[in-house]
Scaffold this motif. Structure first.
Motif, PDB file in Angstrom:
ATOM      1  N   SER A 120       0.849  -1.189   0.000  1.00 30.76           N
ATOM      2  CA  SER A 120       0.000   0.000   0.000  1.00 30.76           C
ATOM      3  C   SER A 120       0.885   1.240   0.000  1.00 30.76           C
ATOM      4  N   ILE A 121       0.415   2.269  -0.668  1.00 28.46           N
ATOM      5  CA  ILE A 121       1.141   3.529  -0.727  1.00 28.46           C
ATOM      6  C   ILE A 121       0.129   4.663  -0.825  1.00 28.46           C
ATOM      7  N   SER A 122       0.408   5.744  -0.119  1.00 27.53           N
ATOM      8  CA  SER A 122      -0.509   6.875  -0.054  1.00 27.53           C
ATOM      9  C   SER A 122      -0.078   7.973  -1.013  1.00 27.53           C
ATOM     10  N   SER A 123      -1.022   8.802  -1.379  1.00 28.22           N
ATOM     11  CA  SER A 123      -0.708   9.960  -2.220  1.00 28.22           C
ATOM     12  C   SER A 123       0.170  10.961  -1.499  1.00 28.22           C
ATOM     13  N   ASP A 124       0.289  10.829  -0.174  1.00 30.05           N
ATOM     14  CA  ASP A 124       1.181  11.705   0.593  1.00 30.05           C
ATOM     15  C   ASP A 124       2.641  11.275   0.493  1.00 30.05           C
ATOM     16  N   GLY A 135       3.537   7.934  -4.846  1.00 29.85           N
ATOM     17  CA  GLY A 135       2.191   7.492  -4.512  1.00 29.85           C
ATOM     18  C   GLY A 135       1.191   7.864  -5.582  1.00 29.85           C
ATOM     19  N   PRO A 136      -0.047   7.375  -5.479  1.00 29.68           N
ATOM     20  CA  PRO A 136      -1.080   7.686  -6.471  1.00 29.68           C
ATOM     21  C   PRO A 136      -1.496   9.149  -6.385  1.00 29.68           C
ATOM     22  N   VAL A 137      -2.143   9.624  -7.406  1.00 30.13           N
ATOM     23  CA  VAL A 137      -2.670  10.987  -7.438  1.00 30.13           C
ATOM     24  C   VAL A 137      -4.149  10.948  -7.053  1.00 30.13           C
ATOM     25  N   PHE A 138      -4.537  11.798  -6.123  1.00 28.50           N
ATOM     26  CA  PHE A 138      -5.939  11.874  -5.734  1.00 28.50           C
ATOM     27  C   PHE A 138      -6.736  12.490  -6.872  1.00 28.50           C
ATOM     28  N   GLN A 139      -7.678  11.723  -7.424  1.00 27.95           N
ATOM     29  CA  GLN A 139      -8.571  12.198  -8.486  1.00 27.95           C
ATOM     30  C   GLN A 139      -9.962  11.662  -8.189  1.00 27.95           C
ATOM     31  N   ASN A 173      -9.886  -3.465 -13.730  1.00 27.13           N
ATOM     32  CA  ASN A 173      -9.755  -4.821 -14.260  1.00 27.13           C
ATOM     33  C   ASN A 173      -8.318  -5.324 -14.200  1.00 27.13           C
ATOM     34  N   ARG A 174      -7.374  -4.460 -13.883  1.00 29.76           N
ATOM     35  CA  ARG A 174      -5.987  -4.886 -13.702  1.00 29.76           C
ATOM     36  C   ARG A 174      -5.690  -5.299 -12.252  1.00 29.76           C
ATOM     37  N   GLY A 175      -6.731  -5.311 -11.420  1.00 33.36           N
ATOM     38  CA  GLY A 175      -6.563  -5.784 -10.064  1.00 33.36           C
ATOM     39  C   GLY A 175      -6.120  -4.733  -9.076  1.00 33.36           C
ATOM     40  N   GLU A 176      -6.048  -3.484  -9.503  1.00 31.78           N
ATOM     41  CA  GLU A 176      -5.640  -2.438  -8.575  1.00 31.78           C
ATOM     42  C   GLU A 176      -6.824  -1.982  -7.733  1.00 31.78           C
ATOM     43  N   ILE A 177      -6.515  -1.630  -6.478  1.00 34.08           N
ATOM     44  CA  ILE A 177      -7.516  -1.156  -5.527  1.00 34.08           C
ATOM     45  C   ILE A 177      -7.074   0.222  -5.059  1.00 34.08           C
ATOM     46  N   VAL A 178      -7.942   1.197  -5.183  1.00 35.00           N
ATOM     47  CA  VAL A 178      -7.635   2.556  -4.746  1.00 35.00           C
ATOM     48  C   VAL A 178      -8.727   3.002  -3.781  1.00 35.00           C
ATOM     49  N   PHE A 179      -8.305   3.489  -2.617  1.00 41.86           N
ATOM     50  CA  PHE A 179      -9.223   4.130  -1.672  1.00 41.86           C
ATOM     51  C   PHE A 179      -9.027   5.632  -1.803  1.00 41.86           C
ATOM     52  N   GLY A 186      -8.753  14.583   0.820  1.00 41.50           N
ATOM     53  CA  GLY A 186      -7.979  14.704  -0.410  1.00 41.50           C
ATOM     54  C   GLY A 186      -6.839  13.707  -0.529  1.00 41.50           C
ATOM     55  N   GLU A 187      -6.963  12.562   0.109  1.00 41.75           N
ATOM     56  CA  GLU A 187      -5.891  11.562   0.087  1.00 41.75           C
ATOM     57  C   GLU A 187      -6.363  10.317  -0.654  1.00 41.75           C
ATOM     58  N   ALA A 188      -5.430   9.680  -1.357  1.00 47.51           N
ATOM     59  CA  ALA A 188      -5.686   8.411  -2.028  1.00 47.51           C
ATOM     60  C   ALA A 188      -4.690   7.380  -1.526  1.00 47.51           C
ATOM     61  N   VAL A 189      -5.123   6.127  -1.419  1.00 54.24           N
ATOM     62  CA  VAL A 189      -4.251   5.013  -1.016  1.00 54.24           C
ATOM     63  C   VAL A 189      -4.387   3.916  -2.059  1.00 54.24           C
ATOM     64  N   LEU A 190      -3.266   3.511  -2.642  1.00 55.03           N
ATOM     65  CA  LEU A 190      -3.243   2.477  -3.675  1.00 55.03           C
ATOM     66  C   LEU A 190      -2.777   1.158  -3.076  1.00 55.03           C
TER      67      LEU A 190
END
Length: 908
Positions: free
Chosen positions: A628-632, A636-640, A779-785, A827-831
């Motif tokens: 897991s990795i946070s947008s912080d 990390g992922p970009v919050f969109q 569909n690539r199995g990624e999970i984003v919160f 405003g945070e995303a977690v991948l």
């Protein structure tokens, strides 16, 4: 709305205790003998209606203790309750201090888990309820106005057990030139009635303190002193205070106890004892006490060489020290001393030089009434020495009262330090004094006498005496106090008389008090538990139940002991080999917790006594399927934010089910089509169930426990599949927010699913309806919160965020405050990324190593002329549809000849 504030399945790694009325506690949730262990109740402190602080008070810091059932924790700039209950009122009051160095845990240097496990063990061992020291916090304040306002605000809250301020504590081979010997002047070593008769005790096995460890708690020491070899490098915690008065004081104290028997200088009362030191520099007194206790074994000694300004003169620091009191006056220190007592450590405490009457109910209430509050520490008063005509009478500065147990010399003590007697040409390593005094000199005399008594007892019977046993024998055999005995400071110890009365009591003693270890899956460990028979006349029978009855979701007996029964001869011991077998356990983050039940009694009699040894076994998870990795974080992922509410549809509120109460409280909705095969761990799923409480599952039709929300852990969630962006006790309250609910959105190409929890409320604070968070599955199995808003009640601090399948297949990104720094914010995303997936581009249907016109021909032949199937079959599904058909031919032609989109990837 159902009331479920306390209906959680608590993590067994910290064995939960439930209050049973006002008279005791039992271990919760158990049906066997362990469950029926009654704990003597903990006497709660009485909160003052109002606190007034003198402007001249010696003000160190404010202490706040929250109620034990709340399990309050501090994370960054937020407070939260691990039991899920709101602490927003306290958080609002403490807001100026949160997230700053001014507020911290009172035992800031001790890991929370260590305190939890120690609490479990010592409650079982002592059969007494103890305070949860994790619920104590310290707040630095600027002045008395701020402290007074803060204390009164906090004490007005039901969640706060007690808030108060604490005063600053204060100190209550020979080298050239040759040092004379002043042992003849150490009359406190001599026979009664002048001294404690260490001269006699030192001639007996163990009577010089051999086998006993002492920890001195104060400010500083000169551990390089020529007469204090045993103290060299003896500091174990805290930062010594760089002040000559503190240093002289500590040097004098330990000199009374362990100065070497070397023919020069002075000789300690118990020169065979070991010595360590804990400084209050940089840590709270309570943390110093807890650290010392944690470093000692049952039978060892802790000396508190501190006192502080008390209530008589409004806590003012005074040169004459009038009004100063012993350190257990303050609740956190008292609670920490009780931990030491429960462990079997003997605590000796300077009574203080304040000339105070501890029996004064107007000033002290019941704080020094042992029928109300008993720390079991031995409190020491100061008396005139043998060289005085007033020998054995109370010195006028000494505190007194029935709670003061024993007396020592309060003046004229020869020892190390200060340099008034001898300074070795101004060499601090050769400082000696003939005038050490106060309860500061009396207390090491009592500690030294105790070490001599304990060392001899252990040498004779193989086990230590308890604090109460030592106090009782020293009091009953001591040289009586003279003068005005209504100002009680107790007798002076007489070791010869005390030792003559010693007999081994008819009881068992178990060592260690708990077993705590870590094993990898597949490993075994054999650990030893010793059962000691204290009796000098009666043999003891015992049986052991080696069960794992306190473990959670474990059927196999991973905890075994050999032998399970036997007889322990008089004054002898039996070794029990305890096997912890992780080869029959799965790895997991939570701790396996078991217990050895030892039933015992006299030979041939009833085995109606019980001792318990809790066992903690960690089998760490090694599952690395997800990261897991946070947008912080970097990379990390970009919050969109993707609004399922705007783009998709609302799951009908009427379709939630499975709750024992309101389905919009703990209900589940589903199944709903995902729109594609979603890979999760080792399986593919095409439908999903959605729970109100912030989680989904692919196979579990009810996302609750017994119809209710429950605080759970990862691993260990009672679900076969579980994805939780914010697992917490939530409710959709459409009276507050009519649009609140779960929204569902599938992308036009059926390659992405978004599930949004729109404005649920915190069940424990329904007014907070500002939360808005979502799961994105691809569909690539990624999970984003993603967290558009986390609300205002702090529920994100006690939430669970993570994924799991079964057993140890899980990843906890954040679990009820751990790890610090992973709490989510607006405003945070977690991948969550699956590290095991290998994605391959479709299109190379003939397995030639590239995509070209021959693949079009191959696909046409397969579809229309019964040719061979694509190799592998997934290479033919180039447009990400549900199968291979003519549309894939069109898609592939467009890609090769018309610049169309690239073929999809498939999971290899």
């Amino acid at each position: 709305m159902t009331s479920r504030g306390f209906m959680f399945i608590l993590a067994i790694s910290i064995i939960a205790f439930a209050v049973t009325g006002l008279y005791g506690r039992t271990i919760a949730g158990q049906s066997n003998k362990v469950a029926r262990i009654q704990l003597n109740p903990r006497q709660l402190p009485v909160k003052p209606l109002t606190t007034h602080i003198n402007p001249k008070a010696s003000l160190s810091h404010v202490v706040v203790k929250f109620a034990d059932n709340l399990s309050v924790r501090l994370r960054s700039d937020r407070l939260f309750s691990k039991s899920g209950l709101p602490v927003t009122e306290a958080e609002s009051i403490l807001q100026p201090y949160l997230g700053t160095p001014r507020m911290k845990r009172l035992l800031n240097g001790i890991p929370e888990e260590k305190i939890d496990n120690t609490l479990t063990s010592l409650q079982l061992h002592s059969k007494h309820a103890l305070a949860d020291m994790n619920n104590y916090f310290s707040i630095d304040v600027q002045d008395y106005v701020e402290a007074e306002f803060l204390i009164n605000q906090l004490n007005a809250l039901d969640d706060v057990e007690l808030a108060y301020f604490e005063s600053f504590p204060e100190p209550a081979g020979d080298i050239d030139p040759p040092t004379p010997s002043w042992v003849p002047e150490q009359d406190y070593r001599e026979a009664a009635p002048n001294g404690v008769d260490a001269d006699y005790a030192n001639t007996l096995p163990g009577g010089d303190g051999t086998g006993v460890k002492i920890i001195d708690i104060e400010g500083s020491w000169k551990d390089t002193h020529e007469d204090l070899d045993k103290a060299l490098d003896g500091l174990i915690a805290g930062t010594p205070i760089n002040d000559i008065s503190w240093r002289n004081h500590g040097t004098a104290v330990i000199g009374v106890m362990i100065a070497g028997d070397n023919g020069y200088g002075v000789t300690g009362l118990c020169p065979g004892a070991e010595i360590n030191m804990v400084s209050i520099g940089g840590i709270s007194t309570a943390e110093a006490l807890w650290t010392a206790a944690d470093s000692l074994q049952a039978g060892d000694l802790m000396l508190i060489e501190l006192h502080a300004p008390g209530p008589h003169y409004d806590f003012q620091s005074r040169p004459d020290q009038l009004g100063y009191v012993c350190m257990e006056y303050w609740q956190a220190n008292y609670d920490a001393i009780q931990y030491a007592w429960a462990k079997g450590v003997i605590v000796i405490e300077a009574g203080g030089n304040g000339a105070e009457n501890f029996d004064d109910a107007e000033l002290y209430g019941s704080l020094f009434d042992t029928t109300y509050r008993n720390s079991h520490a031995i409190i020491v008063g100061a008396a005139y020495p043998a060289s005085s005509a007033n020998n054995l009478e109370r010195l006028d500065f000494s505190n007194y009262g029935e709670r003061v147990n024993l007396q020592g010399y309060g003046s004229g003590v020869y020892t190390t330090g200060y340099g008034g007697l001898f300074d070795g040409n101004d060499d601090e390593n050769q400082y000696y004094t003939a005038s050490f005094g106060g309860t500061s000199s009396a207390s090491p005399i009592i500690t030294g006498a105790t070490a001599c008594l304990q060392g001899n007892y252990e040498s004779t019977y193989g086990v230590p005496m308890t604090s109460d046993q030592i106090r009782d024998v020293l009091v009953s055999t001591g040289t009586l106090q003279l003068g005005d005995t209504s100002e009680h400071i107790g007798p002076r110890p007489d070791l010869q008389a005390a030792i003559a009365t010693l007999v081994g009591p008819p009881s068992l003693y178990v060592n260690p008090l708990l077993l705590d270890t870590t094993l990898n899956e597949g490993e075994q460990a054999i650990m030893q538990v010793w059962i000691h028979n204290r009796s000098g006349s009666v043999a003891m029978d015992f049986t052991i139940a080696d069960n794992d009855s306190l473990a959670k979701n474990v059927d196999d007996n991973w905890l075994t002991a050999v032998p399970l029964s036997g007889t322990i001869p008089v004054a002898d011991s039996v070794e029990i080999d305890v096997t912890l077998d992780a080869s029959i356990l799965g790895d997991r983050i939570e701790t396996y917790t078991g217990v050895l039940e030892i039933n015992w009694g006299p030979v041939g009699g009833s085995l109606d006594s019980l001792s318990l040894v809790p066992v903690f076994l960690k089998v760490p998870c090694n599952d690395t399927t997800y990261t897991s990795i946070s947008s912080d974080e970097p990379e990390g992922p970009v919050f969109q934010w993707v609004s399922a509410r705007d783009l998709g549809f609302k799951l009908p509120n009427t379709l939630f089910y499975g709750s024992q109460g309101d389905p919009l409280d703990d209900g589940t909705n589903g199944p709903w089509d995902i729109g594609f095969d979603f890979p999760f761990y080792d399986s593919l799923y095409d439908e999903v169930f959605v729970g109100v409480n912030g989680a989904i599952s692919f196979v579990d039709t009810n996302l609750n426990v017994n119809g209710y929300f429950s605080a759970i852990e990862l691993p260990g969630a009672p679900f076969s599949t579980f994805i939780a962006p914010l697992w917490a006790d939530l409710i959709f309250d459409t009276e507050f927010v009519p649009s609140s609910g779960v929204y569902f959105y599938r992308s036009p190409f059926n390659d992405t699913l978004v599930i949004e929890w729109h404005h649920p409320a915190n069940f424990n604070q329904v007014g907070d309806t500002t939360m808005d968070f979502e799961i994105i599955l691809t569909n690539r199995g990624e999970i984003v919160f993603q967290y558009n808003e986390v609300g205002t009640s702090g529920i994100e601090m006690s939430a669970l965020i993570g994924v799991s399948e079964i057993d140890c297949k899980a990843l906890s990104h954040f679990d009820g405050g751990d790890p610090i720094g992973h709490e989510v914010s607006n405003g945070e995303a977690v991948l969550f990324h699956n590290t095991t997936y290998v994605w391959v581009q479709a299109g190379d249907v003939n397995n030639s190593g590239g995509i070209n016109v021959s693949d079009v021909t191959y696909l046409v032949t397969y579809l229309f002329n019964s040719g061979p199937a694509p190799i592998p079959y997934a290479t033919g599904n180039v447009n990400c549809s549900d199968g291979v058909n003519v549309s894939d031919v069109t898609y592939l032609v467009s890609y090769l000849f018309q610049g169309g989109p690239e073929p999809c990837d498939y999971l290899q």
